[in-house]
Write a protein that holds these residues in place. Structure first.
Motif, PDB file in Angstrom:
ATOM      1  N   TRP A  20       0.721  -1.042   0.018  1.00 38.17           N
ATOM      2  CA  TRP A  20       0.073  -0.069   0.029  1.00 38.17           C
ATOM      3  C   TRP A  20       0.750   1.254   0.002  1.00 38.17           C
ATOM      4  N   ASN A  57      -2.179  -2.202  -3.995  1.00 36.22           N
ATOM      5  CA  ASN A  57      -3.650  -2.055  -3.514  1.00 36.22           C
ATOM      6  C   ASN A  57      -4.130  -0.604  -3.427  1.00 36.22           C
ATOM      7  N   PRO A  65       0.896   5.893  10.683  1.00 31.31           N
ATOM      8  CA  PRO A  65       0.730   5.835   9.103  1.00 31.31           C
ATOM      9  C   PRO A  65       0.570   4.223   8.657  1.00 31.31           C
ATOM     10  N   GLY A 102      -5.156  -2.575   5.641  1.00 29.33           N
ATOM     11  CA  GLY A 102      -4.497  -3.842   5.257  1.00 29.33           C
ATOM     12  C   GLY A 102      -3.033  -4.085   5.831  1.00 29.33           C
ATOM     13  N   PHE A 147      -2.184  -6.787   8.836  1.00 29.74           N
ATOM     14  CA  PHE A 147      -0.831  -7.537   8.333  1.00 29.74           C
ATOM     15  C   PHE A 147      -0.192  -7.954   9.521  1.00 29.74           C
ATOM     16  N   CYS A 195      10.870   4.781   7.900  1.00 29.04           N
ATOM     17  CA  CYS A 195       9.685   3.739   8.203  1.00 29.04           C
ATOM     18  C   CYS A 195       9.604   3.697   9.771  1.00 29.04           C
ATOM     19  N   PHE A 210      15.341   5.842  14.375  1.00 29.25           N
ATOM     20  CA  PHE A 210      14.728   6.462  13.097  1.00 29.25           C
ATOM     21  C   PHE A 210      15.915   6.455  12.055  1.00 29.25           C
TER      22      PHE A 210
HETATM   23  C1  LIG Z   1       6.728   7.681  11.044  1.00 43.36           C
HETATM   24  C2  LIG Z   1       6.285   6.421  11.289  1.00 43.36           C
HETATM   25  C3  LIG Z   1       5.833   5.989  12.521  1.00 43.36           C
HETATM   26  C4  LIG Z   1       5.246   4.506  12.765  1.00 43.36           C
HETATM   27  N1  LIG Z   1       4.721   4.356  13.859  1.00 43.36           N
HETATM   28  C5  LIG Z   1       4.286   3.093  14.234  1.00 43.36           C
HETATM   29  C6  LIG Z   1       3.445   2.742  15.443  1.00 43.36           C
HETATM   30  O1  LIG Z   1       3.532   3.404  16.497  1.00 43.36           O
HETATM   31  N2  LIG Z   1       3.307   1.552  15.402  1.00 43.36           N
HETATM   32  C7  LIG Z   1       3.014   0.421  14.721  1.00 43.36           C
HETATM   33  O2  LIG Z   1       2.801  -0.565  14.787  1.00 43.36           O
HETATM   34  N3  LIG Z   1       3.753   0.923  13.312  1.00 43.36           N
HETATM   35  C8  LIG Z   1       4.215   2.128  12.946  1.00 43.36           C
HETATM   36  N4  LIG Z   1       4.730   2.461  11.918  1.00 43.36           N
HETATM   37  C9  LIG Z   1       4.857   1.212  10.916  1.00 43.36           C
HETATM   38  C10 LIG Z   1       3.712   1.416  10.138  1.00 43.36           C
HETATM   39  O3  LIG Z   1       2.777   2.265  10.378  1.00 43.36           O
HETATM   40  C11 LIG Z   1       2.907   0.196   9.777  1.00 43.36           C
HETATM   41  O4  LIG Z   1       4.076  -1.053   9.337  1.00 43.36           O
HETATM   42  C12 LIG Z   1       1.898   0.079   8.899  1.00 43.36           C
HETATM   43  O5  LIG Z   1       1.055  -0.400   9.409  1.00 43.36           O
HETATM   44  C13 LIG Z   1       2.237  -0.457   7.381  1.00 43.36           C
HETATM   45  O6  LIG Z   1       1.245  -0.296   6.614  1.00 43.36           O
HETATM   46  P1  LIG Z   1       1.174  -0.055   4.970  1.00 43.36           P
HETATM   47  O7  LIG Z   1      -0.152  -0.138   4.319  1.00 43.36           O
HETATM   48  O8  LIG Z   1       2.186   0.991   4.608  1.00 43.36           O
HETATM   49  O9  LIG Z   1       2.003  -1.426   4.558  1.00 43.36           O
HETATM   50  P2  LIG Z   1       3.212  -1.670   3.652  1.00 43.36           P
HETATM   51  O10 LIG Z   1       4.530  -0.958   4.085  1.00 43.36           O
HETATM   52  O11 LIG Z   1       2.753  -1.174   2.069  1.00 43.36           O
HETATM   53  O12 LIG Z   1       3.329  -3.323   3.650  1.00 43.36           O
HETATM   54  C14 LIG Z   1       3.640  -3.705   4.706  1.00 43.36           C
HETATM   55  C15 LIG Z   1       3.541  -5.218   4.838  1.00 43.36           C
HETATM   56  O13 LIG Z   1       1.958  -5.461   4.824  1.00 43.36           O
HETATM   57  C16 LIG Z   1       1.430  -6.304   3.591  1.00 43.36           C
HETATM   58  N5  LIG Z   1       0.277  -5.895   3.366  1.00 43.36           N
HETATM   59  C17 LIG Z   1       0.052  -4.633   3.193  1.00 43.36           C
HETATM   60  N6  LIG Z   1      -1.343  -4.401   2.692  1.00 43.36           N
HETATM   61  C18 LIG Z   1      -1.829  -5.908   2.629  1.00 43.36           C
HETATM   62  C19 LIG Z   1      -3.169  -6.561   2.289  1.00 43.36           C
HETATM   63  N7  LIG Z   1      -3.947  -5.637   1.863  1.00 43.36           N
HETATM   64  N8  LIG Z   1      -2.855  -7.545   2.010  1.00 43.36           N
HETATM   65  C20 LIG Z   1      -2.053  -8.420   2.387  1.00 43.36           C
HETATM   66  N9  LIG Z   1      -0.668  -8.053   2.865  1.00 43.36           N
HETATM   67  C21 LIG Z   1      -0.475  -6.655   3.047  1.00 43.36           C
HETATM   68  C22 LIG Z   1       2.620  -6.259   2.641  1.00 43.36           C
HETATM   69  O14 LIG Z   1       2.926  -7.137   1.999  1.00 43.36           O
HETATM   70  C23 LIG Z   1       4.048  -5.808   3.579  1.00 43.36           C
HETATM   71  O15 LIG Z   1       4.540  -7.437   3.767  1.00 43.36           O
HETATM   72  C24 LIG Z   1       5.248   3.771  11.449  1.00 43.36           C
HETATM   73  C25 LIG Z   1       5.629   4.206  10.545  1.00 43.36           C
HETATM   74  C26 LIG Z   1       6.148   5.277  10.295  1.00 43.36           C
HETATM   75  C27 LIG Z   1       6.851   5.670   8.745  1.00 43.36           C
END
Ligand SMILES: Cc1cc2nc3c(=O)[nH]c(=O)nc-3n(C[C@H](O)[C@H](O)[C@H](O)COP(=O)(O)OP(=O)(O)OC[C@H]3O[C@@H](n4cnc5c(N)ncnc54)[C@H](O)[C@@H]3O)c2cc1C
Length: 294
Positions: free
Chosen positions: A56, A75, A120, A124, A128, A214, A253
């Motif tokens: 995503w 997606n 962020p 999905g 995940f 990230c 970070f």
């Molecule tokens: C500034 C910052 C702060 C953050 N703070 C936190 C926090 O406080 N807590 C926390 O838990 N995380 C945090 N994160 C991490 C981030 O929020 C998570 O990892 C987020 O849930 C990833 O979502 P995405 O949609 O960008 O997934 P992506 O990065 O695009 O994908 C991550 C994984 O999920 C899988 N995936 C995504 N969508 C689907 C789908 N529809 N079906 C099957 N698989 C899927 C992908 O294949 C991949 O393996 C932070 C990130 C940043 C940049």
């Protein structure tokens, strides 16, 4: 197959590090009908021994390649509905969890997801890996997910028990055999890992550096030895290597200064931090962010 898959597509913008990257094959899911073409894509991937990667926003992905040899599936499935009588949220997987949390609060007066404002990523992505912050986890109000099973080629529903959530993990992450289409949450009750009255919006503003990252890069080893503290102790806070660096504001970070730059600078810093922390504390730092390689 050529009609379905685009070739040699630039995917730099699909990782939050914004390192220069291309993929050999690319497919977008824009409508639910696009999910049904997955059968052909899976057959192609099996014939050619290619894996699939769903993306995503890439808020948890480091692209460690110049050209990705597999198939990237982007997606874009968006839509949500909130039943304010039953407190049921039904939401497609590419909606941003932050946006939905704000919408629930502003349009429906539903404040249960307040702590997700500032988190962020998509619904999905959050399901995940069971994303969480300030004591609230995605699994807490999860009811069921509608998924496409890559093995059977069928749409199925998985309830909370079948989804097997635990800390930053789930059946989706463990097996990688499901594409999450849509999720239902029951927001009629408060369930949390621990309670917190932290002002999450202010907290993120104060401790999180803005820019290409990230979030926290390494897993915390323990409460006493957080990854940030360990990196700081070995002198890598605000350590710069070409355009990659560990932030001055938060040592865990890992960041890039310039878009379209080289992932090798990030890998250099990851190895350096691992080595220095191991040599001094005998602790193995483990990446929380997923490093994607061919
Ligand atoms: C500034 C910052 C702060 C953050 N703070 C936190 C926090 O406080 N807590 C926390 O838990 N995380 C945090 N994160 C991490 C981030 O929020 C998570 O990892 C987020 O849930 C990833 O979502 P995405 O949609 O960008 O997934 P992506 O990065 O695009 O994908 C991550 C994984 O999920 C899988 N995936 C995504 N969508 C689907 C789908 N529809 N079906 C099957 N698989 C899927 C992908 O294949 C991949 O393996 C932070 C990130 C940043 C940049």
């Amino acid at each position: 197959m050529e009609k379905l898959l685009q070739q040699n597509v630039d995917i730099t913008h699909l990782s939050n590090f914004k390192t220069k990257a291309k993929t050999k094959y690319y497919y977008e899911i824009n409508h639910i009908e696009d999910v049904f073409h997955m059968k052909d894509i899976i057959a192609f991937s099996k014939e050619n021994n290619l894996k699939l990667l769903f993306i995503w926003g890439g808020t948890n992905l480091l692209f460690a390649f110049d050209i990705f040899e597999w198939i990237v599936i982007k997606n874009n499935l968006k839509w949500f509905a909130y039943d304010r009588v039953k407190n049921i949220l039904e939401v497609y997987s590419s909606e941003s969890i932050w946006y939905i949390a704000e919408k629930l609060e502003n349009d429906y007066g539903q404040k249960l997801w307040h702590r997700f404002i500032g988190l962020p990523g998509s619904i999905g992505g959050a399901v995940f890996w069971n994303a969480g912050c300030f004591g609230l986890e995605t699994q807490n109000n999860f009811l069921e997910a509608e998924v496409y099973n890559l093995e059977s080629g069928k749409i199925e529903k998985l309830n909370k028990i079948e989804s097997a959530f635990w800390y930053r993990n789930s059946i989706f992450k463990q097996t990688e055999k499901y594409f999450i289409i849509k999720v239902k949450f029951d927001l009629s009750f408060l369930e949390e890992k621990y309670s917190s009255d932290v002002d999450n919006i202010q907290f993120r503003k104060e401790i999180q550096p803005s820019g290409n990252s990230c979030g926290s890069f390494f897993k915390n080893h323990s409460k006493e030895y957080s990854a940030g503290k360990l990196i700081e102790e070995v002198g890598l806070k605000w350590y710069v290597h070409n355009t990659a660096f560990f932030s001055e504001k938060h040592a865990n970070f890992l960041m890039t200064q310039v878009d379209n730059w080289d992932y090798r600078d990030l890998l250099f810093l990851i190895d350096l931090a691992k080595k220095k922390v191991h040599d001094r504390f005998w602790i193995e730092l483990q990446a929380e962010v997923r490093i994607i390689q061919n």
